[in-house]
Motif scaffolding. Sequence first.
Motif, PDB file in Angstrom:
ATOM      1  N   ALA A 176      10.757 -14.382  24.168  1.00 24.67           N
ATOM      2  CA  ALA A 176      11.290 -15.741  23.969  1.00 24.67           C
ATOM      3  C   ALA A 176      10.256 -16.745  24.485  1.00 24.67           C
ATOM      4  O   ALA A 176       9.521 -16.458  25.424  1.00 24.67           O
ATOM      5  N   GLU A 218      15.186 -14.605  16.064  1.00 22.10           N
ATOM      6  CA  GLU A 218      16.570 -14.974  15.720  1.00 22.10           C
ATOM      7  C   GLU A 218      16.596 -16.226  14.850  1.00 22.10           C
ATOM      8  O   GLU A 218      17.333 -16.318  13.879  1.00 22.10           O
ATOM      9  N   SER A 226      14.466 -17.669  20.970  1.00 18.35           N
ATOM     10  CA  SER A 226      14.030 -16.438  20.309  1.00 18.35           C
ATOM     11  C   SER A 226      13.596 -16.783  18.887  1.00 18.35           C
ATOM     12  O   SER A 226      14.405 -17.180  18.045  1.00 18.35           O
ATOM     13  N   PRO A 284      10.994  -7.807  17.321  1.00 21.01           N
ATOM     14  CA  PRO A 284      11.319  -8.508  18.564  1.00 21.01           C
ATOM     15  C   PRO A 284      10.084  -9.168  19.180  1.00 21.01           C
ATOM     16  O   PRO A 284       8.999  -8.580  19.199  1.00 21.01           O
TER      17      PRO A 284
END
Length: 351
Positions: free
Chosen positions: A235, A206, A203, A232
Amino acid sequence: MKKQQFRRFILDSVPVAMVTMDADLKITSFNIRAEELTGYAAHEAIGQPCHMILRSSRCENDCPLQTVASSMESATGLEGEIVDRFGDHVPVRIGTAAIESDDGSFVGYLEVIEDISRQKEMEREKHNFISMVAHDMKSPLIAIGGLINRLKKEQTCKGNEKLQEYLRVIGDAEARLESLAQEFLEYSRLESSQLNLQQSETSIEELLQKVTEIHRPRAEEQKIDLSCECKPLPAIKADADRLHRVFTNILDNAIKYSPEKAEVTISVKETDQEIVIRFKDQGWGIADEELPYIFDAFYRADAKEKSTGHGLGLAAVKAIVRQHGGRVSVTSTPGKGSVFTVRLPKEEKPL
Ligand SMILES: Nc1ncnc2c1ncn2[C@@H]1O[C@H](COP(=O)(O)OP(=O)(O)OP(=O)(O)O)[C@@H](O)[C@H]1O
Ligand SMILES: [Mg+2]
């Protein structure tokens, strides 16, 4: 000079092998460089199917001429190997194009082949040299570091302020050299693609948040407003540790090369094929004439007077991003700031 002679003269003067083929892939012309590269004389090669003479690692499954035939588009910069008449493997760079007649109908192919064995050999030598120096530097440095620490604890040194100060200076210098040797070694591994990526679903937002938080205390020390406008994202398959290093190196620069109270902003966006990450700073910026070189190993622009570093951070960034099939670019205005953009493919791309 007659037209035919003129054509021959041009073909034999160019410093690369040039071979033409008819529509059935039979060789129709073969210049002197092609003779030197393959070991076959022109009269032996002409009339033969090209795969008998230009025996390339790409012939079987990845023939560049097939692409030309199907799309009529030329290709350049394809790297591969050719096995010459004596069985030796020669690294080459290939360019291919379709030949059309005046009325636009397909006549055959042109292949331009450049022998890059000397270039590959120099790259190998450079890599071996760098690894050897870095590797051989490390063990004596570790020994020196250990002994400095031991000396600091010796009774004779403990009470002696001057000696302690000397040991601290020597210790700092040793630590700098050790980190240079370490970075050197890692960079040379990356450059030679020896470092296999450990890819897993990663990700990006993140990872960016993590890197931002790690840098926050340093940014605060400089009163820099550091923000990560991360939304967001899907991934992607990537080596998280290596990308961590990419983002760290870029962010480290953005803070290091910015004055107090400036802003550093990270933002992301998504296109059909890529994830695009922007690092924007309001730092000193980079002069136009320096921009082409900042991704080169050991290159430090005029910032070197004002800061410390080895000039390896962005070279590692470029090598890692490239290994992921992505790209990194920069725009900058001196006195105003810089924007570093990393583009990573959502789907794995062959290198
Ligand atoms: N955000 C930036 N703003 C201004 N100059 C930059 C920025 N990022 C890089 N540079 C310039 O590019 C040069 C190369 O950067 P790079 O990260 O490779 O090396 P470094 O920061 O000098 O050392 P290292 O990263 O190895 O500690 C820097 O020396 C600096 O002059
Ligand atoms: Mg740096």
